[in-house]
Design a protein around this motif. Structure first.
Motif: not given
Length: 245
Positions: A2-4, A199-205, A207-212
């Motif tokens: 996600f940083n990439i 689950k992934l959001s909780d694991k890697i810290g 937020s779901q909206v940032k991932m989305d």
């Protein structure tokens, strides 16, 4: 990974819409969303169904005026046919969704008002239980609070617009997270996507909206346009994580 994506989008994609990230951050910092803001969030979620978000965003001022700046009483009196014709003029009309959505708008406002009456406010409703339960209450055909012509993905979009941290299981997210690509979600079920992303959001810290936000902008037309239906694997910056790449 996600940083990439974050670094890539900053460099390659101008004019990214930060509205949803800002909404979630505002809620986190104590913002209380008004009935008008909930109604605006819902209507924009509907407008985005099967229509390019970039087109809608480019016409936001006109849409705000068209929808009476989301004053509920004025909007309940607005003609559905008038709304449909004006949306066509703005070239944001979907032949599959817009007509039904506009014809059901008054009924959906009245459902919001029923929720307000039963829970005290829309804010109390959307925060009284886990987001996945709110999604079911608003999207399931057998629910008292079912919003017409609003499935799981659209309800997620509405909730994100008022600062609820939840992924939206739309076509872009399902495709990139699926078995053939990032292999994060094994099922195509909307609720499977929501569950695994929580689950992934909780694991890697993150937020779901940032991932989305990162995944969607990487995929979507008018923005990143990399991991599309016909992916541009040669230019992909995360292909080492991908089955296809």
């Amino acid at each position: 990974m996600f940083n990439i994506l974050d670094e890539y989008l900053k460099d390659k994609v101008p004019d990214i819409d930060l509205t949803i990230l800002e909404a979630v951050n505002n809620r986190k910092n104590g913002k209380i969303f008004t009935f008008k803001e909930h109604l605006k969030g819902f209507i924009y979620a509907q407008l985005s169904a099967l229509v390019s978000w970039k087109k809608i965003k480019d016409n936001q001022t006109k849409f705000d005026e068209l929808f009476c700046n989301f004053e509920r009483n004025a909007l309940k009196e607005q003609s559905a046919d008038f709304l449909i014709e004006e949306i066509k003029k703005l070239k944001c009309y979907s032949p599959y969704t817009t007509k039904n959505q506009m014809q059901s708008l008054k009924a959906n406002i009245e459902t919001f008002e029923k929720i307000e009456q039963d829970f005290g406010s829309l804010e109390k409703f959307v925060t009284h239980t886990a987001p996945v339960n709110i999604i079911k209450l608003l999207s399931h055909y057998n629910s008292t609070y079912k919003l017409r012509y609003s499935g799981v993905a659209l309800v997620c979009e509405y909730l994100r617009n008022v600062g609820i941290d939840v992924i939206k299981p739309d076509v872009h997210i399902k495709r990139i997270l699926g078995v053939e690509r990032l292999n994060i979600v094994k099922s195509k079920s909307d609720y499977a996507v929501i569950k695994e992303c929580k689950k992934l959001s909780d694991k890697i810290g993150i937020s779901q909206v940032k991932m989305d936000y990162l995944l969607w902008n990487y995929c979507s037309k008018g923005y990143g346009e990399v991991c599309t239906a016909k992916p541009k694997c040669a230019k992909c910056v995360i292909k080492e994580y991908c089955n296809k790449g």
